[in-house]
Enzyme design. Structure first.
Site, PDB file in Angstrom:
ATOM      1  CE1 TYR A 145       3.405   4.316   9.594  1.00  0.00           C
ATOM      2  CE2 TYR A 145       1.459   5.188  10.705  1.00  0.00           C
ATOM      3  CZ  TYR A 145       2.102   4.152  10.046  1.00  0.00           C
ATOM      4  OH  TYR A 145       1.448   2.967   9.829  1.00  0.00           O
ATOM      5  CB  SER A 157      -2.217   3.835   8.751  1.00  0.00           C
ATOM      6  OG  SER A 157      -2.481   4.156  10.101  1.00  0.00           O
ATOM      7  CE  LYS A 177       1.658   3.508   6.272  1.00  0.00           C
ATOM      8  NZ  LYS A 177       1.753   2.365   5.332  1.00  0.00           N
TER       9      LYS A 177
END
Length: 318
Positions: free
Chosen positions: A202, A170, A206
């Site tokens: 998060y 991401s 990533k």
């Protein structure tokens, strides 16, 4: 009135140009067929994973849908078979939040399938919690589960080369950090339950995907296996899987105008999996079907080596 219509027309045309360039984005241009090839796509019962699996099935690949939720996976299986016209699509259970499940999946796959040509580590979640192994949920599912899966299947990938590993990361990795002290203490990439904490954790997971790809490429040098990480875009259907309904209602008009759908979101994954001539770019990060530069923290050799060693320890690979 005429001025109003002219302005309205300019707005519409401007949005169409913006949408095609920045929202819809580039399209995978490869026409390669995959008859006789076998592919695993994790998290392929919904969203970009499902669209990736559908495209690969249409190209003739034998596609393994590696998913946790049996009911949703079987529904996706039926859809993909119907839309692709292929019967070479199967579901195999995989819970990336369980290292035991990852090992069972790999063992079953290696016993029942002769080939592995593409491993697409697509699955991901955005929520706090802990895995059954005591790891942070996003750290465990988004990264460690895929780390273990990839390592357990590497020999088969080497046997069937040229082959590829594609890690869906991401743009959020730019905001991430890898705190080894936190990993040592909490088996997690961060602590806290606030919206900011969850977002940061998060992003940290990533960053692990991108750093892992960098280190994997180094370890695969002089083999016939290459690997790539990527940002799929901001995907309309994936944004609110764990958000409340009121937030989703507010977000819907914005997402329809400015975010990619699942087909558009799968294009960079497909580019990394299929585009001819990418081998010299093994270990690189892609966005919008184009290789991109990353910040030094995403290609730090010392951090990448340490993350690999910590991951091996957490997975019991040492």
């Amino acid at each position: 009135m005429a001025v109003f219509l002219l302005l309205a027309g300019m707005v519409v045309v401007g949005y169409m140009i913006f949408h095609n360039i920045f929202v819809k984005g580039a399209v995978c241009k490869s026409n390669v067929k995959l008859h006789g090839k076998t592919v695993i796509v994790t998290g392929s019962n919904t969203g970009i994973g499902k669209m990736t699996a559908l495209d690969l099935a249409r190209r003739g690949a034998r596609v393994i849908l590696a998913c946790r939720n049996k009911q949703r996976a079987e529904a996706a299986l039926a859809d993909i078979k119907r839309e692709s016209g292929s019967n070479e699509v199967v579901f195999m259970h995989l819970d990336l939040g369980s290292l035991k499940s990852v090992r069972t999946f790999a063992e079953t796959f290696l016993k029942t399938e002769r080939r592995l040509d593409l491993l697409i580590n697509n699955a991901g979640i955005y929520m706090q919690g802990s895995t059954e192994d005591g790891l942070g949920m996003m750290f465990g599912v988004n990264y460690i589960g895929h780390f273990l899966l990839t390592n357990l299947l590497l020999d088969r990938l080497k046997e069937c080369g040229p082959s590829r590993v594609v890690n869906v990361a991401s743009l959020g990795h730019n905001f991430g950090k890898i705190d080894f002290n936190c990993l040592s203490t909490h088996k997690e990439l961060g602590v806290g339950e606030s919206a900011t904490d969850v977002f940061n954790i998060y992003c940290n997971s990533k960053l692990c995907n991108v750093v892992f790809t960098h280190e994997l490429a180094k370890r695969l040098k002089d083999t016939n296996v290459t690997c790539y990480s990527l940002h799929p875009g901001i995907i309309e259907t994936e944004l609110g899987r764990y958000a409340n309904s009121a937030f989703l209602m507010l977000l819907k008009p914005i997402s329809m105008l400015f975010f990619k759908n699942s087909v558009a979101g799968s294009q960079t994954t497909l580019h990394c999996a299929l585009q001819e001539g990418l081998e010299p770019l093994s270990g690189c990060y892609f966005s919008n079907c184009t290789v991109r530069n990353v910040y030094p923290k995403a290609r730090d050799d010392a951090v990448a080596k340490k993350l690999w060693e910590v991951s091996e320890s957490l997975c019991g690979l040492l």
